[in-house]
Motif scaffolding. Sequence first.
Motif: not given
Length: 176
Positions: A83-91, A93-102
């Motif tokens: 669903r669109p809300d699931e995709l938004a939540a996954a997106y 979360q992905r950026w939370e991980h990318e930020t931590a890696n950065d």
Amino acid sequence: MYSSTWKPINYTNHQTRPGRRVRILAAAAAGTLDGCDDAVDDRGLPAAHLARVVEYDVPDRDGNGTGELVTLATTIVDPGQARPDELAAAYHQRWEHETANDQLKTHLRGPGRILRSKLPDLVHQEIWAWLLVQHAMTVLITRAADAAAIDPDRISFTRALRLVRRSATGSAAVSP
């Protein structure tokens, strides 16, 4: 609020002949590129890919009372799969991980710096040390955010790191 639409995306050749482009767009409007000979190039490789575009509003991301429209594209074209809300939540979360890696690779360790250790056990130890320092910084930021009653994402990791480095360096010059 979430909305999702279908968009054909031509990745391989922006100079597709107009007639071929019309046929690809017609097949995409039907929801599939299967059976569309124009969606494959002369070598049998895909000339176009079907993508789903999801748009959603993130209210007050900057803390100034305004919202922000976020648009993401995905190859998960079946709404039954996500669903669109699931995709938004996954997106998100992905950026939370990318930020931590950065934070770890760029700000904490420094750009272009490599691990100093040469032996596998010492490399392992050095990686754990960097991870522990990054975790300690995150805990410090979270506690400061809780004390100020704000979202931890509103506190700059880089500024907090500079502050910690300054105070650690300053106290190191004092004899016990």
